[in-house]
Write a protein that holds these residues in place. Structure first.
Motif, PDB file in Angstrom:
ATOM      1  N   SER A 347       0.487  -1.045  -0.323  1.00 12.78           N
ATOM      2  CA  SER A 347      -0.305   0.001   0.002  1.00 12.78           C
ATOM      3  C   SER A 347       1.163   1.056   0.140  1.00 12.78           C
ATOM      4  N   ASP A 348       1.611   0.773   0.223  1.00  7.66           N
ATOM      5  CA  ASP A 348       3.078   2.054   1.006  1.00  7.66           C
ATOM      6  C   ASP A 348       4.042   2.005  -1.094  1.00  7.66           C
ATOM      7  N   THR A 350       6.107   0.229  -2.448  1.00  9.53           N
ATOM      8  CA  THR A 350       7.392  -0.679  -1.742  1.00  9.53           C
ATOM      9  C   THR A 350       6.836  -1.858  -2.865  1.00  9.53           C
TER      10      THR A 350
END
Length: 490
Positions: A347-348, A350
């Protein structure tokens, strides 16, 4: 942008009809078994509720009988003592006349609860609700409820309440026959777009409530004069988000098609935006074919993050086409047309893992174009030049595939867009046949709509698809420079 696949003429035949009718027979038999099983469960529930009533009434009867027995014994004991006193008085010459009157009376009363008797006569309602799951209308929504009520009693109060206006509508009650009523509830929408209707009977919400509804002006084109619309998405407010590839912008429109704003692309030099998606926080994700990147914007259009570059390494792309955010695990899936795979990001943003590679195996692709997910988080990939849809677990494990090359029912001709709605129906846009085919999540063909052309209901490359909670289908029609909307009712 990659070269458009060529079109093919649809063949004729009865195989699709036979498959559809066979499926219908299976569904009818399944529904028959479901109804019988449901009726048996309801019967058990009714018996259980009346058993509770019986037990409560028996318990109350025991309490009243015990109180009455105790009171009667006390009165009899008092009268016996008084009788002895009177017998003693018979031996005396003087006495008080008042002592000769019985001290106990028969003024003990039993007062039954009239309201309880009335309530028992009205206890329990069996109703049949007839409201479409996707109640979509141009004018009003009408719900019919049939009530089997006790004789000589009025039906319970019924309300239909809009979640937007929080106003209840008036109900019309018609007596069909003795003890059976039909309640007609009509809702006249006052605002456009999607909404939900809460249905309450006797203070309790009925099964299936709230029901999704939508007010629409007409079917057909909702947005015109776009500059090569590719991906299309909806945010929580029902606003329509369109990636305009040749313009290098992402535009946001109201549910009725009025342009509201564009994403702030200052400093991004956006080039050839392709797929768009919305996450749980209403952030907008865009895959950018020209710069081989994944961009993340706020709902208002401010740039939050930008990742990716051209290449084959983790977090790099080679002509990314489609994007989706899996609401089950929160991960972001990006289809890489040139690398024949699907990149999975946390979700970030990455890098997490990669799904697939070039080839003909179960977990391989030939120019995949778009990606979607169902309610369980399973991932559906439009495998364009294999003319099929492949289904995977959220982590990339192969499950199944459906479709084969062709333009007949259940066949796919260069699928380039895919969407799964809230009922797990799979919508596939076919570039070769310029239509949208609809399947169950298991791959059973249901129907298709559209053909090649520029008239309403026709397509010239249905590049992006999104379905709202009311069953309204939005399709970006690339070479006709528009977004069209449709209703599909299964």
């Amino acid at each position: 942008m990659a070269e458009r696949p060529s079109a093919a003429l649809p063949p004729t035949g009865v195989s699709g009809l036979l498959e559809a009718t066979d499926t219908a027979v299976i569904n009818l038999d399944r529904r028959h078994a479901e109804i019988v099983e449901h009726g048996e469960k309801l019967a058990i529930n009714i018996h259980s509720k009346f058993d509770e009533l019986h037990q409560a009434l028996y318990a109350r009867e025991g309490e009243l009988m015990a109180k009455l027995e105790g009171h009667t014994k006390q009165q009899v004991k008092s009268l016996s003592a008084q009788r002895k006193e009177v017998e003693i008085l018979q031996t005396q010459r003087s006495f008080d006349p008042n002592t000769l009157e019985p001290r106990e009376t028969t003024n003990t009363c039993f007062v039954p609860s009239a309201q309880l008797v009335k309530d028992c006569k009205k206890f329990g309602i069996v109703y049949y609700a007839d409201i479409p799951r996707k109640a979509i209308t141009e004018q009003k929504v009408t719900a019919y409820y049939r009530f089997i009520c006790p004789l000589n009693s009025a039906p319970p109060e019924a309300k239909l309440i809009s979640k937007i206006t929080n106003k209840a509508t008036k109900c019309v009650v018609k007596e069909r026959e003795k003890g059976e009523y039909e309640i007609e509830i009509s809702y006249q929408p006052t605002v456009g777009g999607g909404s939900e209707l809460i249905v309450r009977v006797g203070g309790e919400e009925v099964v299936g409530s709230p029901f999704p509804v939508a007010l629409i002006d007409k079917l057909g084109t909702v947005i015109n004069d776009l500059n090569k619309p590719y991906g299309v998405a909806l945010n929580q407010a029902g606003e329509i988000i369109v990636a305009e590839g040749d313009a290098g912008i992402v535009s946001i429109f109201s549910p009725t098609g009025d342009k509201l704003r564009t994403l702030d692309t200052r400093g991004t030099a956006m080039k050839n935006p392709q797929g768009v998606a919305v996450d749980g926080d209403d952030n907008i994700l865009v895959v950018e074919g020209g710069n081989h990147r994944l961009l993340k914007f706020s709902r208002e259009g401010d740039l939050i993050a930008a990742i990716g570059s051209h290449g084959d390494g983790p977090g790099q792309f080679n002509d990314p086409m489609g994007v989706c955010v899996n609401s089950v695990n929160g991960k972001v899936y990006v289809v890489d047309y040139g690398a024949h795979c699907v990149h999975i990001f946390n979700s970030d943003l990455t890098f997490s893992s990669k799904l697939g590679s070039e080839g003909n195996g179960n977990g391989q692709f030939n120019s995949p174009w778009d990606v979607a997910f169902d309610h369980s988080g399973c991932v559906y990939v439009a495998d364009c030049y294999h003319h099929r849809v492949k289904v995977f677990t959220p982590d990339g494990g192969y499950l199944r595939q459906f479709g084969k090359s062709g333009s007949g029912n259940g066949e796919l001709n260069s699928p380039i867009s895919i969407c799964v709605d809230s009922n797990d129906l799979v919508y596939v846009g076919e570039n070769g046949s310029h239509r949208v085919s609809v399947f169950t999540c298991e791959g059973v063909f249901l129907k298709s709509f559209g053909s090649e052309g520029s008239r309403p209901g026709q397509f010239s490359s249905p590049y992006g698809i999104v379905v709202d909670q009311c069953g309204m289908v939005y399709v970006s029609d690339v070479w006709n420079n528009r977004v069209q909307k449709f209703i599909f009712v299964n």
